[in-house]
Design a protein around this motif. Structure first.
Motif, PDB file in Angstrom:
ATOM      1  N   CYS A 145      98.758  -4.459  33.728  1.00  0.00           N
ATOM      2  CA  CYS A 145      98.381  -3.438  34.711  1.00  0.00           C
ATOM      3  C   CYS A 145      97.693  -4.066  35.917  1.00  0.00           C
ATOM      4  CB  CYS A 145      97.462  -2.411  34.053  1.00  0.00           C
ATOM      5  SG  CYS A 145      96.948  -1.135  35.205  1.00  0.00           S
ATOM      6  N   VAL A 146      98.146  -3.693  37.114  1.00  0.00           N
ATOM      7  CA  VAL A 146      97.550  -4.217  38.342  1.00  0.00           C
ATOM      8  C   VAL A 146      96.778  -3.119  39.078  1.00  0.00           C
ATOM      9  CG1 VAL A 146      99.234  -6.064  38.627  1.00  0.00           C
ATOM     10  CG2 VAL A 146      99.716  -3.825  39.614  1.00  0.00           C
ATOM     11  N   ALA A 147      96.492  -2.041  38.362  1.00  0.00           N
ATOM     12  CA  ALA A 147      95.706  -0.926  38.915  1.00  0.00           C
ATOM     13  C   ALA A 147      96.243  -0.465  40.265  1.00  0.00           C
ATOM     14  CB  ALA A 147      94.232  -1.316  39.014  1.00  0.00           C
ATOM     15  N   CYS A 148      97.544  -0.192  40.308  1.00  0.00           N
ATOM     16  CA  CYS A 148      98.170   0.239  41.566  1.00  0.00           C
ATOM     17  C   CYS A 148      98.090   1.753  41.751  1.00  0.00           C
ATOM     18  CB  CYS A 148      99.626  -0.201  41.600  1.00  0.00           C
ATOM     19  SG  CYS A 148     100.647   0.628  40.368  1.00  0.00           S
ATOM     20  N   TYR A 149      97.692   2.467  40.740  1.00  0.00           N
ATOM     21  CA  TYR A 149      97.510   3.937  40.764  1.00  0.00           C
ATOM     22  C   TYR A 149      98.822   4.721  40.807  1.00  0.00           C
ATOM     23  CZ  TYR A 149      92.555   3.109  41.702  1.00  0.00           C
ATOM     24  OH  TYR A 149      91.254   2.697  41.626  1.00  0.00           O
ATOM     25  N   LEU A 150      99.968   4.046  40.697  1.00  0.00           N
ATOM     26  CA  LEU A 150     101.241   4.779  40.783  1.00  0.00           C
ATOM     27  C   LEU A 150     101.400   5.759  39.615  1.00  0.00           C
ATOM     28  CD1 LEU A 150     103.870   2.164  41.991  1.00  0.00           C
ATOM     29  CD2 LEU A 150     103.144   4.235  43.146  1.00  0.00           C
ATOM     30  N   CYS A 151     101.042   5.313  38.403  1.00  0.00           N
ATOM     31  CA  CYS A 151     101.172   6.207  37.238  1.00  0.00           C
ATOM     32  C   CYS A 151     100.281   7.420  37.407  1.00  0.00           C
ATOM     33  CB  CYS A 151     100.843   5.452  35.955  1.00  0.00           C
ATOM     34  SG  CYS A 151      99.236   4.652  35.981  1.00  0.00           S
ATOM     35  N   MET A 174      91.584   5.719  36.727  1.00  0.00           N
ATOM     36  CA  MET A 174      91.213   4.295  36.597  1.00  0.00           C
ATOM     37  C   MET A 174      90.378   3.859  37.790  1.00  0.00           C
ATOM     38  SD  MET A 174      94.838   2.632  37.712  1.00  0.00           S
ATOM     39  CE  MET A 174      95.745   4.108  37.319  1.00  0.00           C
ATOM     40  N   CYS A 184     105.800   2.740  36.761  1.00  0.00           N
ATOM     41  CA  CYS A 184     105.023   1.495  36.664  1.00  0.00           C
ATOM     42  C   CYS A 184     105.858   0.277  37.098  1.00  0.00           C
ATOM     43  CB  CYS A 184     104.529   1.319  35.240  1.00  0.00           C
ATOM     44  SG  CYS A 184     103.523  -0.153  35.045  1.00  0.00           S
ATOM     45  N   PRO A 185     105.393  -0.467  38.123  1.00  0.00           N
ATOM     46  CA  PRO A 185     106.171  -1.620  38.596  1.00  0.00           C
ATOM     47  C   PRO A 185     106.040  -2.852  37.706  1.00  0.00           C
ATOM     48  CG  PRO A 185     104.175  -1.391  39.890  1.00  0.00           C
ATOM     49  CD  PRO A 185     104.184  -0.239  38.921  1.00  0.00           C
ATOM     50  N   THR A 186     105.062  -2.865  36.803  1.00  0.00           N
ATOM     51  CA  THR A 186     104.816  -4.073  36.004  1.00  0.00           C
ATOM     52  C   THR A 186     105.156  -3.886  34.527  1.00  0.00           C
ATOM     53  OG1 THR A 186     102.552  -3.432  35.512  1.00  0.00           O
ATOM     54  CG2 THR A 186     102.892  -4.656  37.550  1.00  0.00           C
ATOM     55  N   ILE A 204     102.468   0.226  31.424  1.00  0.00           N
ATOM     56  CA  ILE A 204     102.249   1.462  30.669  1.00  0.00           C
ATOM     57  C   ILE A 204     103.561   1.857  29.987  1.00  0.00           C
ATOM     58  CG2 ILE A 204     102.674   3.054  32.616  1.00  0.00           C
ATOM     59  CD1 ILE A 204     100.245   4.676  31.560  1.00  0.00           C
TER      60      ILE A 204
HETATM   61  S1  SF4 Z   1     101.608   2.135  37.375  1.00  0.00           S
HETATM   62 FE1  SF4 Z   1     101.430   0.455  35.867  1.00  0.00          FE
HETATM   63  S2  SF4 Z   1     100.432  -1.215  37.010  1.00  0.00           S
HETATM   64 FE2  SF4 Z   1     100.149   0.663  38.206  1.00  0.00          FE
HETATM   65  S3  SF4 Z   1      98.151   1.446  37.518  1.00  0.00           S
HETATM   66 FE3  SF4 Z   1      99.691   2.453  36.244  1.00  0.00          FE
HETATM   67  S4  SF4 Z   1      99.869   1.147  34.432  1.00  0.00           S
HETATM   68 FE4  SF4 Z   1      98.812  -0.047  35.973  1.00  0.00          FE
END
Ligand code: SF4
Ligand code: SF4
Length: 175
Positions: free
Chosen positions: A56-62, A73, A105-107, A110
């Motif tokens: 997780c890079v805490a991008c807030y997309l989810c 988060m 999620c780009p990574t 999740i």
């Molecule tokens: S979309 Fe993925 S990378 Fe971005 S905050 Fe959510 S879990 Fe983390």
């Protein structure tokens, strides 16, 4: 008109009649638990990349895509520039297991799993923190490592990274 009605009526009862003589299928849950498909959508986890770092890079997309706003988060950054969630919270009392967070999620951090036995008597126990969500494996895609594609900081020229195309020389487009 009457003919159509009669046809529907007979077809309906024929189906009922057929089922009267079928052997009933009763699964004795919880003694018997059927193996669910790997892509079943239930309990959510946060996975790690092959290097053991949290994905997780805490991008807030989810969090942005979640239709019931049950993900929250706080982002933070390591000294090498890599982002991570300082804390990450999912309220499973609100989650509808739609899977949008996983799609966004780009990574691949999740992920939803087939584990559906998450009932609790106390509703506050359905709030999961990062420690409850984090697992030490890659889930459905064990090999993917976001930072091998994106890089923490820009190292090397454009077109030298994994799956990155060389930039177009604009002069070649001139008439
Ligand atoms: S979309 Fe993925 S990378 Fe971005 S905050 Fe959510 S879990 Fe983390
Ligand atoms: S599965 Fe759907 S409702 Fe649940 S956290 Fe993800 S986006 Fe939100």
């Amino acid at each position: 008109m009457f003919k159509d009605w009669l046809k529907g009526f007979v077809a309906g009862f024929a189906t009922t009649f057929r089922h009267l003589f079928r052997k009933p299928i009763t699964e004795q849950y919880p003694e018997y638990k059927r193996t669910l498909p790997a892509r079943s959508r239930a309990r959510i986890i946060l996975t790690c990349d092959p290097d053991g770092d949290e994905r997780c890079v805490a991008c807030y997309l989810c969090s942005a895509v979640c239709p019931v706003s049950c993900i929250s988060m706080q982002s933070a950054q390591r000294e090498d520039g890599r982002r991570y969630p300082q804390w990450f919270r999912i309220n499973f009392a609100r989650c509808i297991y739609c899977g949008f967070c996983e799609e966004a999620c780009p990574t691949l951090a999740i992920q939803l799993t087939p584990h559906f036995e998450t009932c609790e008597h106390e509703v506050l126990k359905l709030v999961a923190e990062k420690e409850d969500l984090l697992v030490n494996h890659g889930g459905k895609n064990k090999e993917y490592n976001f930072y091998r594609h994106a890089g923490v900081t820009m190292v090397g020229d454009k077109g030298t990274h994994v799956n990155e195309e060389r930039p177009i020389d604009l002069k070649t487009n001139l008439p």
